[in-house]
Design a protein around this motif. Structure first.
Motif, short mmCIF file in Angstrom:
data_model
loop_
_atom_site.label_atom_id
_atom_site.label_comp_id
_atom_site.label_asym_id
_atom_site.label_seq_id
_atom_site.Cartn_x
_atom_site.Cartn_y
_atom_site.Cartn_z
N MET A 1 0.87 -1.07 -0.13
CA MET A 1 -0.04 -0.17 0.07
C MET A 1 0.94 1.25 0.05
SD MET A 1 -2.63 1.33 2.68
CE MET A 1 -1.33 1.29 3.89
N ARG A 2 0.60 2.26 -1.06
CA ARG A 2 1.48 3.28 -1.02
C ARG A 2 0.50 4.60 -0.83
NH1 ARG A 2 5.47 1.13 -4.22
NH2 ARG A 2 6.80 -0.02 -2.71
N PRO A 3 1.06 5.29 -0.04
CA PRO A 3 0.13 6.67 0.13
C PRO A 3 -0.15 7.35 -1.17
CG PRO A 3 2.56 7.02 0.96
CD PRO A 3 2.44 5.59 0.65
N ALA A 4 0.65 7.37 -2.08
CA ALA A 4 0.33 8.17 -3.35
C ALA A 4 -0.77 7.66 -4.08
CB ALA A 4 1.43 8.18 -4.32
N ASN A 6 -3.45 6.59 -2.66
CA ASN A 6 -4.75 7.07 -1.92
C ASN A 6 -5.58 7.84 -2.95
OD1 ASN A 6 -6.72 7.53 -0.32
ND2 ASN A 6 -5.40 8.25 1.49
N ASP A 7 -6.66 7.09 -3.25
CA ASP A 7 -7.61 7.56 -4.30
C ASP A 7 -8.76 8.68 -3.60
OD1 ASP A 7 -7.40 4.95 -6.35
OD2 ASP A 7 -6.43 6.85 -6.71
N GLN A 8 -8.89 8.53 -2.37
CA GLN A 8 -9.97 9.28 -1.82
C GLN A 8 -9.53 10.62 -1.33
OE1 GLN A 8 -9.79 6.40 1.36
NE2 GLN A 8 -10.72 4.58 -0.02
N VAL A 9 -9.12 11.44 -2.34
CA VAL A 9 -8.65 12.81 -1.95
C VAL A 9 -9.76 13.64 -1.92
CG1 VAL A 9 -7.19 14.79 -2.65
CG2 VAL A 9 -6.72 12.37 -3.41
N ALA A 13 -9.14 18.46 1.17
CA ALA A 13 -7.62 18.10 1.40
C ALA A 13 -6.90 18.99 0.08
CB ALA A 13 -7.26 16.78 1.53
N PHE A 17 -3.81 21.59 0.36
CA PHE A 17 -2.64 21.06 -0.40
C PHE A 17 -2.20 22.40 -1.05
CE2 PHE A 17 -0.80 19.89 -4.17
CZ PHE A 17 0.38 19.53 -3.92
N LEU B 103 7.17 8.23 0.78
CA LEU B 103 5.92 8.75 1.12
C LEU B 103 5.10 8.97 -0.24
CD1 LEU B 103 6.99 11.52 3.54
CD2 LEU B 103 6.40 9.31 3.93
N ARG B 104 5.94 8.96 -1.34
CA ARG B 104 5.21 9.06 -2.71
C ARG B 104 3.83 10.10 -3.21
NH1 ARG B 104 6.27 4.13 -6.35
NH2 ARG B 104 8.40 3.85 -5.86
N PRO B 105 4.33 11.06 -2.80
CA PRO B 105 3.21 12.44 -2.90
C PRO B 105 3.11 12.50 -4.40
CG PRO B 105 5.31 13.47 -2.70
CD PRO B 105 5.29 12.06 -2.48
N ARG B 106 1.83 13.13 -4.72
CA ARG B 106 1.34 13.22 -6.12
C ARG B 106 2.74 13.96 -6.94
NH1 ARG B 106 -4.31 12.96 -7.40
NH2 ARG B 106 -4.67 10.79 -7.05
N GLU B 176 5.68 -0.62 5.97
CA GLU B 176 4.22 -1.07 6.59
C GLU B 176 4.27 -1.40 7.76
OE1 GLU B 176 3.22 -3.14 3.05
OE2 GLU B 176 3.41 -1.18 1.68
N MET C 1 -6.52 11.00 2.42
CA MET C 1 -6.07 12.25 2.51
C MET C 1 -4.89 12.36 1.69
SD MET C 1 -6.00 14.53 5.94
CE MET C 1 -7.33 15.48 6.38
N LEU C 2 -4.45 13.24 0.86
CA LEU C 2 -3.51 13.51 -0.14
C LEU C 2 -2.08 13.45 0.96
CD1 LEU C 2 -2.33 13.44 -2.85
CD2 LEU C 2 -2.36 15.99 -2.56
N LEU C 3 -2.14 14.16 1.82
CA LEU C 3 -1.09 14.83 2.79
C LEU C 3 -0.80 13.75 3.84
CD1 LEU C 3 -1.94 18.46 2.86
CD2 LEU C 3 -0.20 17.44 1.31
N PRO C 6 2.50 7.70 5.25
CA PRO C 6 2.16 6.41 4.51
C PRO C 6 1.09 5.32 5.37
CG PRO C 6 4.24 6.51 5.46
CD PRO C 6 3.80 7.84 5.71
#
Lengths: 467, 282, 296
Positions: A1-4, A6-9, A13, A17, B103-106, B176, C1-3, C6
Motif C-alpha cells: 500500500m502506497r500513500p500516493a 490513495n484515491d480518496q482525496v 484536502a 494542499f 511517502l510518494r506524494p503526487r 508498512e 487524505m493526500l497529505l 504512509p
C-alpha cells in the motif's frame, strides 16, 4: 500500500494542499528578495578594496602591502587588500564588474584596461597621470577609448613595464664553438646563426640533440602572439594607424603578414623549433629552455634567470639575456613593451579616495621599492627611475641587458596594449590558427594570409569606434 | 552468503587487476616522479629521477615556500568546506529522497524532473550568475557561499541516486510494518530509512565531498582572502607566472589526494558489504 | 487524505491529527531542498538566460569555424567519451563486486584519479604526452617503438588524448555508482535464480544487466549532461591546441567569458548546448518515470 495511491482525496484536502503549497512557494520566492534587500551595497563606511596581481616573489606582495599600509595609516582609511594570481584575476574582475561589485582599485598585468575602458567601467585618471613623469611610451599606452562616454582619455596608470628579451645558454654555444657576441645582427644572418648551432650539435651526435629556438606556435600560449608580433614588426608591418585603429590597407601589410606566416611556419617545418611548440601550454618554452632542449627562447620578463638564481647560481651565470636582431630590411631592432596597470573602477563609487591612494602608489620611491622587491624582473615607467643606478649599473647582467633594450630606438608598445580590436585578434588566436592551417592542413601561405587579413579587418570594423 | 564463482579464471582476473592498476597509477606515478625531481631535472623524460629528492614534499609540509605558505590552514579550509557540504547534501537529499520514494506524494515526479532541470545550463557557465547571486545575498568572501553552491548543485544528483536506491532495494513491507506499529514519518526516516541507505549514502557523500574538495572556479570567485581559500585555489596559483614550480605543485596535489582516499577507505565496508536490503527479511 | 503519511489514521482524532500531519508532510521533507533551489538555482539560471539573450552573439558563433569544431568535439565527448566510460564502468563494477581480498584492496587505489586534484593531474598528463620528453614516449621508445606518435601536435591524436584522459578521470566515479547499484540488487533475486539453475554468464545477462539497466541509462544521460560543462579536461590536456581545433563548447565558452572578458558571447556558447541538454533531460525524465515501478 502506497500513500500516493490513495484515491480518496477530498476536495478539502486538495484546497488545503494548494493553499499550503502556495504559502511555501511564496515564502521561498520572497526569501531571496528579502536577503538581497538586507545585503544592499551601503558601502560608504567600508574599507577601500584593492585587488593586486600576485607577485612571483614573496617580497613583492610584502612591498605592496607595506606601501598601501603606509597610506592607510597616514590617512586613517582602512584598506582591504587582496592578492590574486594574474590569470585568475581576469576571471574575478570580469565577474565582479558584471555583478556591479568591482574593487575600488585593481592592479593587473593583463591588457584588460582597453576592454574595461571601452565598457565605461574605468574612472578617468588624467588629473593624476598628467602630473607623473611617465616615459612617452608608457604615457601613450595609458589612453583608451570609452565607448559609453564616447571619449578617449587616460583610463589606466602604468605602474611598471616589461619586454620580451631573448635568453640563451652560453655554454651550449661554447661547446660547439659558437658565441652569440660574434653572431650577425642582421635578421637573416642572426637566425642562420641559431640554425647553424642546431646543425653543429646534430653533427656532434648528442643523445638528444637540442633544437635551435624555443618558438611558440601554440594557440594555448600567450607567448605565441608576442613572438608573432616581433616578426610582423621586423618585417615592417604597421597594423595600427596613428589613432590606434586597425588599418590593413597600409602599404606592405599584406606582404608583411605573408612574410611572417611563411617565416614562422618554415622555422617549424624545417625543425628549428621543437615539434611540441605547436601544442605547448603556459610555461612550455620556459621548461624546454631550462631542460636545455633549445639553445634560446624569447620570453617575457626576467622570470627565466630569476627562477634559477638562488638554487643554481652556475646555471644563472650561464644564461645570457639579449635583444632582438635588426629588422628584416635593416633598421633598429624591434622591442615590445608591455604594461602592468592600475585601474580605478567608477562603479565602486569612491574615486577621489582611490585617486589619493593611486598618487601614493605612483610615488617614485614607492614604485622603486616595489620593483626592487621584484628583483628587477620588471622595469619602471617613470623616467627619473630609469636613470637610477639600480637600473643603469645593476650588478645583474640580465637587468642591465633589459635596461639597454628599454633605451633602444625600436622600443614600442605591444599593439595589444594600445588597441582593443588588436587584442581581439590575439584573443581569438587568429595568428596561431593561421599557422596551424598552414602546417597541419597544408594550406597555402598566400591563402592563409588573405583569410587572416579578412578576419583582422572585420575585427577592426567591429571595434572601430575607438578613434 | 555464498561466494559466486566467476566464469573467468583467476589468472585472467589478476591480469585485469594489474592492467587496471597500471592504467590508474601511471599518471599518479608521473606526478610522483615530477614531485621527486629537483628543479633542474623536471620533465627530463626519465622514468625515475637520477637524483630524487624529497625537498618538494618537505617544502609543502613545512610551508617552506611562498606558494604553499598557508598549506595547513587551507587544507583545513578544504576539509571544513567539503565535510559540511557532504553532510548538507546528504541531509537534504536523504530527506527529499525519503519523501519522493517512500511517502510518494503526487508531485514526486514533478520534483525529480525540476531537480534535473538544475543542469539545464552547464555549471561552468553559471559561475558569473552565481557570483552575482552571492553578491546579492552578501555571501561573497564567506566559505558558506561555496558550501551552499556545492550543496545546491550536488543535491539534485544525490536525490536521484538515493531515491532510485530507496525505491529499488528497501522492501515496502518495512514501512508498512513500522506504520502498523504506529511510527510517524520522521521515526521511519530515522530508524528504518537512514540505516538501510548506508551504501548509497557513502557513494553520494564521497561524491559531494569531492565536488567541494576539488572545486576551483567557484572557490576562487566566491572566496576573497587567502586565509579562507581552499587548496585548489593555491594549486591554481602555481600557474600565476609562466615559470611554474612543477615539483612543489605535484607534491601538494599528491598530499591533497590522500584525505578523500582515506575517507573512502574508512567507509568502504559500507559500500561493498553486499546488499543490506537483501539481508533484511520478514 | 493526500497529505497523510504512509498510513491511515482513524478519522476521529482530527484536531490532534492536523498538527501531527504537518510535521509528517512530504512537503516538510523536501523543504530544505526547495529552499536551496529557490535561492541558488532559479535566480542564477534565469539570469544566465538573460545574459545570453542577444541573437547577434549566436550569429557570430554560427559563422565561426572554431565554434563548429568545438561543437563536433563536444559531440565526440558525448558519443565516444561518455559511452566508453560507462561501458567500462559497467564491466569494472562487476570486477569490483568480486569477493576477493585483493580486489577490495585495489578499490581505494582505483578511485585515485577521482581524488587527485584535476588541475595537477591533467597538467601532469599533458607533460606525459610531450612527444620528446614525455613519459609515454620514453616508455614506447624503451620497448622498441622507433617513432612514437606526437600526441598533442595533431588534431587526431590530441582529441584522442583528451578523450582518454576524460575516461581516466571519470571512470572511478561511474564504476562506484554502478557498483552501488549492483550491491542494491537483493540477494533473494540471485537465490531464486540459483534455484532455476542460472549461473555465471547467464546470470549476468539475464539478471544483473536487466536490473542495472535503469541506473546505467540514467547514469549515461547524466554523464552526458555533466560532460557538456566539463572545462578542465580539454583546457589542461590540449588547451585547444593545435590551433584551437580541440576545443569543446565548455572551454570555448569559458575562455570567451573569462579569459577574453566577453561574458555574453561566452554564455551564449553555453546556451547553444541547450537543445542537446533539453533532449537529454527529457530522455532522463522518461527514464525516471519508467523506473517508477521499481524493483520492489
Amino acid at each position: 500500500m502506497r500513500p500516493a495511491n490513495n484515491d480518496q482525496v477530498s476536495a478539502f484536502a486538495r484546497r488545503e494542499f494548494l493553499r499550503r503549497g502556495g504559502l511555501v512557494a511564496a515564502g521561498l520566492a520572497l526569501g531571496p528578495a528579502l536577503l538581497t534587500a538586507c545585503g544592499g551595497p551601503g558601502r560608504a563606511g567600508e574599507s577601500l578594496t584593492v585587488w593586486w596581481s600576485k607577485g612571483y616573489y614573496e617580497e613583492e606582495d610584502a612591498a605592496a602591502a607595506r606601501i598601501i599600509g603606509a597610506w592607510s595609516r597616514a590617512t586613517g582609511r582602512a584598506v582591504n587588500l587582496q592578492f590574486y594570481s594574474t590569470p585568475a584575476m581576469g576571471s574575478k574582475l570580469t565577474s565582479a564588474v558584471e555583478a556591479g561589485r568591482p574593487p575600488d582599485i585593481a592592479y593587473h598585468q593583463n591588457a584588460r584596461a582597453s576592454l574595461f575602458a571601452h565598457q565605461g567601467q574605468l574612472a578617468d585618471v588624467s588629473d593624476v597621470v598628467d602630473t607623473l613623469a611617465l616615459t612617452p611610451i608608457a604615457r601613450s599606452a595609458s589612453r583608451f577609448y570609452d565607448n559609453q562616454r564616447q571619449v578617449t582619455s587616460t583610463f589606466a596608470t602604468p605602474l611598471l613595464t616589461w619586454t620580451i628579451p631573448i635568453f640563451h645558454w652560453k655554454s651550449m654555444l661554447t661547446e660547439i664553438g659558437l658565441d652569440l657576441r660574434e653572431a650577425p645582427r642582421n635578421w637573416d644572418g642572426y637566425w642562420e646563426f641559431w640554425r647553424e648551432a642546431q646543425r653543429r650539435a646534430d653533427r656532434a651526435g648528442a643523445e638528444r640533440p637540442p633544437t635551435a629556438v624555443g618558438w611558440s606556435l601554440s594557440s594555448a600560449m600567450e607567448d605565441t602572439p608576442e613572438h608573432f608580433q616581433y616578426v610582423l614588426r621586423a618585417a615592417g608591418t604597421a597594423l595600427l594607424d596613428e589613432n590606434n585603429a586597425i588599418d590593413v590597407s597600409g602599404p606592405g601589410v599584406r606582404d608583411g603578414l605573408e612574410y611572417t606566416l611563411r617565416w614562422i611556419s618554415d622555422l617549424y617545418s624545417e625543425g628549428y623549433t621543437p615539434r611540441d611548440s605547436i601544442s605547448w601550454q603556459s610555461g612550455g618554452n620556459n621548461q624546454v629552455f631550462l631542460n636545455q632542449q633549445v639553445f634560446m627562447t624569447p620570453n617575457g620578463t626576467l622570470s627565466i634567470p630569476g627562477s634559477v638564481k638562488e638554487n643554481d647560481p652556475a646555471a644563472w651565470a650561464d644564461i645570457g639575456t639579449s635583444g632582438w636582431p635588426e629588422a628584416v630590411g635593416g633598421g633598429a631592432p624591434t622591442a615590445l613593451a608591455k604594461f602592468g596597470r592600475i585601474m580605478l573602477f567608477e562603479d565602486a563609487g569612491r574615486v577621489s579616495e582611490a585617486k589619493d591612494l593611486l598618487r601614493h602608489l605612483m610615488d617614485p620611491a614607492n614604485v622603486q621599492q616595489y620593483l626592487e622587491d621584484g628583483r628587477g624582473r620588471w622595469y619602471p615607467t617613470l623616467t627619473p627611475l630609469t636613470e637610477q643606478p639600480y637600473w643603469t649599473d645593476n650588478p645583474d647582467p640580465n637587468v642591465r641587458a633589459v635596461h639597454e633594450i628599454f633605451g633602444s630606438e625600436g622600443l614600442a608598445p605591444d599593439w595589444r596594449e594600445l588597441s582593443l580590436a588588436y587584442s581581439r585578434v590575439e584573443d581569438l588566436n587568429i595568428w596561431a590558427k593561421s599557422l596551424t592551417r598552414i602546417l597541419i592542413d597544408g594550406q597555402d601561405v598566400a591563402k592563409a594570409t588573405d583569410d587572416a587579413l579578412r578576419q583582422v579587418e572585420l575585427l577592426g570594423r567591429q571595434f572601430g569606434a575607438q578613434a | 552468503m555464498k561466494t559466486r564463482r566467476s566464469a573467468l579464471s583467476t589468472t585472467a582476473l589478476v591480469a585485469v587487476g594489474v592492467l587496471l592498476a597500471v592504467w590508474t597509477l601511471l599518471p599518479v606515478y608521473h606526478m610522483l616522479v615530477v614531485s621527486l625531481s629537483p628543479s633542474d631535472e623536471l620533465f627530463a623524460g626519465r622514468l625515475w629521477p637520477e637524483d630524487p629528492t624529497l625537498t618538494a614534499f618537505s617544502t609543502v609540509l613545512t610551508e617552506g615556500d611562498f606558494t604553499v605558505e598557508r598549506f595547513w590552514l587551507q587544507l583545513w579550509n578544504s576539509l571544513f568546506v567539503a565535510v559540511v557540504s557532504a553532510v548538507g547534501v546528504l541531509a537534504i537529499a536523504t530527506l527529499a529522497a525519503f519523501a519522493v520514494a517512500r511517502l510518494r506524494p503526487r508531485w514526486a515526479g514533478l520534483l525529480t524532473t525540476s531537480a534535473l532541470a538544475t543542469y539545464v545550463i552547464p555549471l561552468s557557465f553559471l559561475a558569473i550568475p552565481l557570483y552575482k547571486a552571492m553578491a546579492n545575498y552578501n555571501l561573497l568572501g564567506s566559505q558558506w557561499a561555496l558550501i551552499l553552491a556545492t550543496i545546491t548543485f550536488g543535491s539534485p544528483y544525490a536525490l536521484w541516486v538515493l531515491s532510485q536506491y530507496a525505491r529499488a532495494s528497501i522492501p515496502s513491507e518495512l514501512d508498512e510494518a513500522a506504520t502498523i506499529d504506529g511510527a510517524g514519518a520522521w521515526r521511519i526516516y530515522f530508524q528504518i530509512f537512514l540505516p538501510l541507505m548506508r551504501p548509497p549514502m557513502v557513494v553520494v557523500g564521497i561524491y559531494a565531498f569531492l565536488l567541494a574538495w576539488n572545486e576551483y572556479l567557484m572557490a576562487f570567485l566566491f572566496l576573497s582572502e587567502e586565509d579562507s581559500m581552499t587548496l585548489p585555489v593555491t594549486l591554481g596559483n602555481f600557474l600565476n607566472s609562466d615559470q611554474i614550480q612543477w615539483n612543489v605543485m605535484m607534491a601538494t596535489a599528491l598530499f591533497y589526494a590522500l584525505p578523500p582516499v582515506l575517507i573512502y577507505y574508512a567507509f568502504q565496508r559500507n559500500v561493498s558489504s553486499g546488499s543490506t536490503a537483501g539481508g533484511v527479511k520478514n | 487524505m493526500l497529505l497523510a503519511p504512509p498510513h491511515k489514521r482513524p478519522t476521529g482524532a482530527r484536531r490532534t491529527l492536523r498538527s501531527y500531519i504537518r510535521i509528517n508532510d512530504p512537503w516538510v521533507f523536501v523543504l530544505p531542498y526547495l529552499a536551496g533551489a529557490a535561492f541558488l538555482i532559479v535566480y542564477p539560471v534565469g539570469y544566465g538566460f538573460w545574459i545570453g539573450r542577444d541573437p547577434l552573439n549566436y550569429l557570430q558563433l554560427f559563422g565561426d569555424p572554431t565554434y563548429w569544431a568545438a561543437a563536433v568535439n563536444t559531440l565526440l565527448f558525448l558519443g565516444v567519451g561518455v559511452n566508453a566510460t560507462l561501458l567500462l564502468a559497467l564491466v569494472l563494477s562487476g570486477f569490483f563486486a568480486l569477493r576477493r581480498w585483493w580486489v577490495k584492496a585495489l578499490l581505494p587505489v582505483f578511485i585515485l584519479p577521482w581524488a587527485v586534484p584535476v588541475v595537477s593531474a591533467y597538467l601532469s598528463i599533458h607533460w606525459m604526452l610531450n612527444s620528446e620528453i614525455g613519459m609515454i614516449n620514453t616508455i614506447l621508445r624503451g620497448i622498441g617503438v622507433s617513432s612514437p606518435p606526437e600526441w598533442l601536435n595533431s588534431y587526431g591524436w590530441a582529441i584522442v588524448a583528451a578523450l582518454v584522459s576524460y575516461i581516466w578521470h571519470w571512470l572511478p566515479f561511474w564504476t562506484l555508482i554502478l557498483l552501488a547499484a549492483r550491491m542494491a540488487i537483493p540477494n533473494d533475486v540471485y537465490e531464486a535464480a540459483d534455484v532455476d539453475g542460472a549461473t555465471g554468464i547467464r546470470r549476468l545477462v539475464h539478471i544483473t544487466f536487466p536490473l542495472l539497466r535503469g541506473t546505467y541509462l540514467t547514469s549515461t544521460l547524466l554523464a552526458a549532461i555533466w560532460t557538456l560543462s566539463d572545462y578542465n579536461t580539454v583546457h589542461f590536456i590540449t588547451g585547444g591546441a593545435p590551433g584551437d581545433t580541440t576545443h569543446v563548447l565548455a572551454t570555448l565558452g569559458v575562455d570567451y567569458a573569462f579569459d577574453i572578458g566577453f561574458i555574453e558571447l561566452g554564455v551564449s556558447v553555453g546556451l547553444t548546448a541547450l537543445p542537446l541538454i533539453i533532449i537529454l533531460i527529457v530522455l532522463l525524465v522518461r527514464r525516471l518515470k519508467a523506473d517508477d515501478g521499481g524493483l520492489a
